[in-house]
Write a protein that holds these residues in place. Structure first.
Motif, short mmCIF file in Angstrom:
data_model
loop_
_atom_site.label_atom_id
_atom_site.label_comp_id
_atom_site.label_asym_id
_atom_site.label_seq_id
_atom_site.Cartn_x
_atom_site.Cartn_y
_atom_site.Cartn_z
N LYS A 131 12.88 -4.50 -10.74
CA LYS A 131 12.03 -4.94 -9.64
C LYS A 131 12.26 -6.41 -9.32
O LYS A 131 12.28 -6.80 -8.15
CB LYS A 131 10.55 -4.69 -9.98
CG LYS A 131 9.61 -4.96 -8.81
CD LYS A 131 8.19 -4.51 -9.12
CE LYS A 131 7.28 -4.72 -7.92
NZ LYS A 131 5.90 -4.25 -8.19
N SER A 175 4.41 -2.49 6.61
CA SER A 175 3.93 -3.78 6.13
C SER A 175 4.42 -4.87 7.08
O SER A 175 5.57 -4.84 7.53
CB SER A 175 4.44 -4.06 4.71
OG SER A 175 4.12 -5.38 4.32
N SER A 205 0.30 -0.59 -7.02
CA SER A 205 0.28 -0.80 -5.58
C SER A 205 -0.06 0.49 -4.85
O SER A 205 0.40 1.57 -5.22
CB SER A 205 1.64 -1.32 -5.11
OG SER A 205 1.69 -1.38 -3.70
N PHE A 208 2.93 1.68 -1.60
CA PHE A 208 4.04 2.62 -1.77
C PHE A 208 3.86 3.32 -3.11
O PHE A 208 3.22 2.82 -4.02
CB PHE A 208 5.39 1.90 -1.71
CG PHE A 208 5.49 0.70 -2.62
CD1 PHE A 208 5.89 0.83 -3.93
CD2 PHE A 208 5.16 -0.57 -2.15
CE1 PHE A 208 5.99 -0.27 -4.78
CE2 PHE A 208 5.24 -1.68 -2.99
CZ PHE A 208 5.65 -1.53 -4.30
N ILE A 211 9.26 2.28 -6.18
CA ILE A 211 10.09 1.20 -5.67
C ILE A 211 11.11 1.69 -4.67
O ILE A 211 11.48 0.99 -3.73
CB ILE A 211 10.79 0.47 -6.84
CG1 ILE A 211 11.49 -0.81 -6.36
CG2 ILE A 211 11.77 1.40 -7.54
CD1 ILE A 211 10.56 -1.87 -5.86
N GLN A 213 10.71 4.13 -2.40
CA GLN A 213 10.07 4.25 -1.09
C GLN A 213 9.88 2.88 -0.47
O GLN A 213 10.09 2.71 0.74
CB GLN A 213 8.71 4.94 -1.25
CG GLN A 213 7.99 5.16 0.07
CD GLN A 213 6.54 5.57 -0.12
OE1 GLN A 213 5.84 4.99 -0.96
NE2 GLN A 213 6.09 6.56 0.63
N HIS A 214 9.50 1.91 -1.30
CA HIS A 214 9.32 0.55 -0.78
C HIS A 214 10.63 -0.01 -0.23
O HIS A 214 10.65 -0.64 0.84
CB HIS A 214 8.80 -0.34 -1.90
CG HIS A 214 8.61 -1.77 -1.50
ND1 HIS A 214 7.72 -2.17 -0.54
CD2 HIS A 214 9.23 -2.91 -1.93
CE1 HIS A 214 7.78 -3.49 -0.38
NE2 HIS A 214 8.68 -3.95 -1.22
N LYS A 217 11.50 1.84 3.22
CA LYS A 217 10.65 1.44 4.34
C LYS A 217 10.84 -0.03 4.70
O LYS A 217 10.84 -0.40 5.89
CB LYS A 217 9.18 1.71 4.00
CG LYS A 217 8.86 3.20 3.96
CD LYS A 217 7.36 3.45 3.90
CE LYS A 217 7.03 4.93 4.02
NZ LYS A 217 5.59 5.19 4.05
N SER A 218 11.03 -0.87 3.69
CA SER A 218 11.30 -2.29 3.97
C SER A 218 12.64 -2.44 4.68
O SER A 218 12.77 -3.24 5.62
CB SER A 218 11.30 -3.09 2.67
OG SER A 218 10.03 -3.10 2.07
#
Length: 356
Positions: A131, A175, A205, A208, A211, A213-214, A217-218
């Motif tokens: 991360k 976001s 969190s 999401f 990690i 998926q985050h 989407k990011s």
């Protein structure tokens, strides 16, 4: 100078009290501090906890709308109520609210339009090595897209000046963090980074599920914003790439023709034609994207002027002065506050006991 601290919440009754208690009551250079709680469809006692801590500003969603929508609705409410600076924190007590004074200092001094808290992610104990790596790579990608040099682009602990919020437009549904940085960088807004530490982790969190998926989407949000502002870079690069790839089989077929062995290599022409079509398509999309960029620029200029009219300075003489600390105001003040204009889509009414 009026400061609004907005706290997006989704079932944060366990931590919201700590967040509200640690928000500064006085900040040098700030005349009024107001706390705004954005209830994004909570089903627990989040709103009751906020009221117990004296909060009188609310934006309520009847169902979960997501972080980007909560941020947008909160900004709309704050600007309608005369905010000069809007600070965004989180209801899970991740960020050190006592550092809000340091966060807004560059804006008060006129040195920045936006200030972002640098969590120094490499030092966060509960972040895994993967991360931490992804946070660093993500910040570099955002900095490339925005033309900035921010160490922690994903941080949600931020301060925005009124003028910057007038110029920014959040369109993503995921976001606002990446999108607003890319917009701010390409609109030449000044962004400051303020080193902070983070509080102990209180929960996973809710933005999401994992990690992966985050990251997806990011990446979508970054790509969309980058194409909006720099279509030439994207489509010219792709067009030239396809053109070079198209030339390879054409040259190969030409060489084979010269040596008399082209009969069995028609597939080279087919592949080259497909790549050439892709190149022409990219340049056609470039023309369309450039026209859309011009149209979007004109529309944003018009939208900025409309926002200036909509969020024009309220008459301070006609408005009650709510307590800077966020504590409960006298009954007469609370009654007047309840009559203040509420943003479209959401509405909050004070409890009957508050109205004398």
């Amino acid at each position: 100078m009026k400061l609004f601290v907005q706290v997006p919440c989704l079932n944060e009754e366990a931590t919201l009290g700590s967040v509200l208690a640690s928000i500064p009551r006085e900040i040098e250079g700030v005349d009024e501090i107001h706390v705004l709680v954005i209830d994004d469809g909570s089903t627990d006692r989040t709103v009751e906890v906020a009221r117990e801590h004296g909060v009188v500003h609310f934006v309520r969603h009847t169902r979960n709308m997501g972080l980007a929508r909560s941020f947008r609705d909160g900004v709309d409410y704050a600007l309608k109520h005369g905010a000069d600076i809007v600070v965004n924190t989180d209801g899970d007590n991740q960020y050190p609210q006592e550092r809000i004074g340091d966060l807004v200092a560059p804006l008060i001094r006129g040195e920045a339009d936006i200030a972002i808290g640098d969590r120094q992610t490499a030092t966060i104990a509960h972040f895994s090595p993967f991360k931490k790596l992804m946070q660093g790579i993500g910040s570099k990608v955002v900095n490339f897209a925005a033309g900035t040099d921010l160490p922690d682009a994903a941080s949600g602990f931020r301060a925005y000046s009124r003028s910057s919020l007038i110029r920014l437009n959040v369109v993503t549904q995921f976001s606002y963090c990446m999108e607003t940085i890319i917009q701010a960088g390409n609109k030449r807004l000044r962004i400051a980074s303020v080193p902070i530490s983070t509080n102990a982790k209180t929960r996973e969190s809710r933005l999401f599920t994992n990690i992966g998926q985050h990251m997806v989407k990011s990446g979508q949000a970054i790509s969309r914003s980058y194409i909006m502002f720099k279509p030439h870079t994207v489509f010219v690069t792709l067009g030239l790439l396809f053109l070079v790839v198209a030339l390879v089989p054409f040259v190969r077929f030409l060489v084979l023709t010269l040596v008399g062995d082209a009969g069995d290599h028609i597939q080279s022409l087919i592949f080259g034609a497909a790549m050439l079509f892709g190149s022409l398509l990219c340049f056609a999309l470039l023309v369309i994207a450039d026209l859309l960029k011009t149209n979007r620029t004109l529309m944003e200029d018009t939208l900025e002027r409309l926002k200036e009219i909509q969020y024009g300075r309220p008459d301070r003489a006609e408005r009650p002065t709510l307590p800077a600390s966020g504590t409960v105001a006298p009954a007469s003040v609370r009654t007047a506050a309840a009559r203040d204009p509420q943003p479209v889509r959401v509405q909050e009414e004070l409890p009957p006991a508050a109205i004398r």
